[in-house]
Design a protein around this motif. Sequence first.
Motif, short mmCIF file in Angstrom:
data_model
loop_
_atom_site.label_atom_id
_atom_site.label_comp_id
_atom_site.label_asym_id
_atom_site.label_seq_id
_atom_site.Cartn_x
_atom_site.Cartn_y
_atom_site.Cartn_z
N LYS A 18 -18.72 38.28 -31.34
CA LYS A 18 -18.28 36.95 -31.75
C LYS A 18 -19.19 36.47 -32.88
O LYS A 18 -20.42 36.44 -32.73
N VAL A 19 -18.60 36.11 -34.01
CA VAL A 19 -19.38 35.77 -35.20
C VAL A 19 -19.12 34.33 -35.62
O VAL A 19 -17.98 33.85 -35.58
N ALA A 20 -20.18 33.66 -36.02
CA ALA A 20 -20.08 32.32 -36.61
C ALA A 20 -20.37 32.43 -38.09
O ALA A 20 -21.23 33.23 -38.50
N PHE A 21 -19.64 31.66 -38.90
CA PHE A 21 -19.89 31.62 -40.34
C PHE A 21 -20.12 30.16 -40.72
O PHE A 21 -19.23 29.32 -40.61
N MET A 22 -21.34 29.87 -41.18
CA MET A 22 -21.69 28.53 -41.63
C MET A 22 -21.61 28.46 -43.15
O MET A 22 -22.33 29.16 -43.84
N GLU A 23 -20.74 27.59 -43.65
CA GLU A 23 -20.58 27.44 -45.09
C GLU A 23 -21.50 26.34 -45.65
O GLU A 23 -21.59 26.17 -46.87
N TRP A 24 -22.15 25.63 -44.76
CA TRP A 24 -23.07 24.56 -45.17
C TRP A 24 -23.96 24.24 -43.98
O TRP A 24 -23.55 24.35 -42.84
N HIS A 25 -25.21 23.85 -44.27
CA HIS A 25 -26.16 23.53 -43.20
C HIS A 25 -26.11 22.06 -42.79
O HIS A 25 -26.15 21.73 -41.61
N PRO B 82 -24.19 18.53 -43.65
CA PRO B 82 -23.81 18.85 -42.28
C PRO B 82 -23.25 20.27 -42.18
O PRO B 82 -22.99 20.91 -43.19
N ILE B 83 -23.06 20.73 -40.95
CA ILE B 83 -22.51 22.07 -40.72
C ILE B 83 -21.04 22.08 -41.14
O ILE B 83 -20.28 21.18 -40.79
N PHE B 84 -20.67 23.10 -41.92
CA PHE B 84 -19.26 23.33 -42.24
C PHE B 84 -18.90 24.76 -41.87
O PHE B 84 -19.70 25.68 -42.06
N THR B 85 -17.70 24.93 -41.35
CA THR B 85 -17.22 26.26 -40.97
C THR B 85 -16.75 27.03 -42.19
O THR B 85 -16.39 26.45 -43.21
N GLY B 86 -16.75 28.34 -42.10
CA GLY B 86 -16.19 29.17 -43.15
C GLY B 86 -14.68 29.17 -43.05
O GLY B 86 -14.12 29.57 -42.03
N GLY B 87 -14.01 28.69 -44.10
CA GLY B 87 -12.56 28.58 -44.06
C GLY B 87 -11.85 29.49 -45.05
O GLY B 87 -12.44 30.44 -45.57
N HIS B 88 -10.58 29.19 -45.30
CA HIS B 88 -9.74 29.92 -46.24
C HIS B 88 -9.68 31.42 -45.90
O HIS B 88 -9.08 31.82 -44.93
N TRP B 89 -10.33 32.26 -46.71
CA TRP B 89 -10.24 33.73 -46.59
C TRP B 89 -11.29 34.32 -45.66
O TRP B 89 -11.26 35.51 -45.38
N ALA C 133 -13.61 43.10 -41.03
CA ALA C 133 -14.98 43.56 -40.77
C ALA C 133 -15.24 43.82 -39.29
O ALA C 133 -16.35 44.23 -38.93
N GLY C 134 -14.26 43.59 -38.44
CA GLY C 134 -14.39 43.92 -37.03
C GLY C 134 -15.13 42.89 -36.22
O GLY C 134 -15.97 43.22 -35.38
N ALA C 135 -14.78 41.61 -36.44
CA ALA C 135 -15.45 40.53 -35.72
C ALA C 135 -14.43 39.64 -35.03
O ALA C 135 -13.27 39.54 -35.45
N GLU C 136 -14.87 38.98 -33.99
CA GLU C 136 -14.09 37.93 -33.36
C GLU C 136 -14.53 36.62 -34.01
O GLU C 136 -15.73 36.29 -34.02
N TYR C 137 -13.58 35.88 -34.58
CA TYR C 137 -13.92 34.65 -35.29
C TYR C 137 -12.94 33.54 -34.92
O TYR C 137 -11.74 33.70 -35.12
N GLY C 138 -13.47 32.45 -34.40
CA GLY C 138 -12.61 31.36 -33.95
C GLY C 138 -12.95 30.01 -34.53
O GLY C 138 -12.46 28.98 -34.04
N MET C 139 -13.75 29.98 -35.60
CA MET C 139 -14.12 28.70 -36.19
C MET C 139 -13.04 28.18 -37.15
O MET C 139 -13.01 26.98 -37.47
N ALA C 140 -12.18 29.05 -37.62
CA ALA C 140 -11.08 28.68 -38.51
C ALA C 140 -10.08 29.82 -38.51
O ALA C 140 -10.42 30.97 -38.22
N THR C 141 -8.85 29.51 -38.86
CA THR C 141 -7.82 30.53 -39.00
C THR C 141 -7.61 30.83 -40.48
O THR C 141 -8.09 30.11 -41.35
N SER C 142 -6.88 31.88 -40.77
CA SER C 142 -6.59 32.25 -42.15
C SER C 142 -5.93 31.09 -42.89
O SER C 142 -5.00 30.46 -42.38
N SER C 143 -6.44 30.79 -44.07
CA SER C 143 -5.94 29.72 -44.96
C SER C 143 -6.40 28.32 -44.55
O SER C 143 -6.21 27.37 -45.31
N GLU C 144 -6.99 28.18 -43.38
CA GLU C 144 -7.45 26.86 -42.95
C GLU C 144 -8.69 26.45 -43.75
O GLU C 144 -9.59 27.25 -43.98
N ARG C 145 -8.72 25.19 -44.16
CA ARG C 145 -9.85 24.70 -44.94
C ARG C 145 -11.11 24.59 -44.09
O ARG C 145 -11.04 24.45 -42.87
N SER C 146 -12.26 24.64 -44.74
CA SER C 146 -13.53 24.44 -44.05
C SER C 146 -13.55 23.04 -43.47
O SER C 146 -13.00 22.11 -44.05
#
Length: 305
Positions: free
Chosen positions: A161-168, A170-177, A185-198
């Motif tokens: 399970k991987v988290a992607f922080m696009e900003w510290h 405040p915290i922003f999730t990794g969105g879009h692509w 890359a073989g990860a479980e990612y649930g902070m955003a879906t494909s095309s969803e904005r950060s």
Amino acid sequence: PLHRPKEVVQGREVVTSSDISPYSMTQAEIHKAVCGSLENGHSLYGLDSQKLVKLRPTLVITQSLCDICAVSSSVVKEKCVKLVKDIDSADYGDPAILSLEPGNLQDMLDTIKSTGTACGKWRPEAVKIAEETVKQAQGDLALIESAVSGYLASTGKKKPKVAFMEWHDPIFTGGHWIADMLRIAGAEYGMATSSERSKAWTPEQLAEYDADVLLVGPCGFGVQRTEEDTLKMWEKQWWKDLKAVQSGQVYALDANSYYARPGPRLIQGTGIMASIIHGSEVEEKLGERLAPRSGWKKVVAPSST
């Protein structure tokens, strides 16, 4: 060239400017400036009309995806209208404007074809170059996915399970692509879906997400700045309590090169993700071309913590 943008743009005229000084401002200060600009309807970026007049462009490529990241398409269109008026020449018509808005990884590949088609009006070979670029990118993504699936099959390991922080701050999730890249890359990612904005997250949400691996890629920052800002997070107890932090699975990314810009280098960004998540065996299979080692660094807790 697919993975050599510096050589391609070297020596080109820069026609844009920014109100943000990223290397002299904190992330909180940048966020405040951005929010203020959006609330007031003021663009963060400028476009040099005099340089545009001098260059006499026949094609202007802009973007309508994010007014925070680059000059907005509305500003570009406004300047181009003025450009035509300022160039008093019978042989200069209205410049063509191509606005790109890729929301996910496939969209990014489609914009390459769109750009090739637009350039093909003046350079017919551009259409073929774009098609070849997309074909190579698709092949590289398939190689990454194959390397990961082979590794998981041979080891019997599950996708972490991987988290992607696009900003510290405040915290922003990794969105879009980002979701597409992590899937390949073989990860479980649930902070955003494909095309969803950060979107903004609270520390409590990040803690509840409970990721095995934490990738940090602040929009516009390279590895050094990302590492510097990430090290400051150890001042916060909630950060030190995160599972990924406690297990030493925190990584600083070169987001400016491989994650924030929707171009061909997203392929290398995907390879970097796969190498970090699955280790040296996958990294060796992908090699430097698909997973450049300069694109990431493991963040080690400060000795004082």
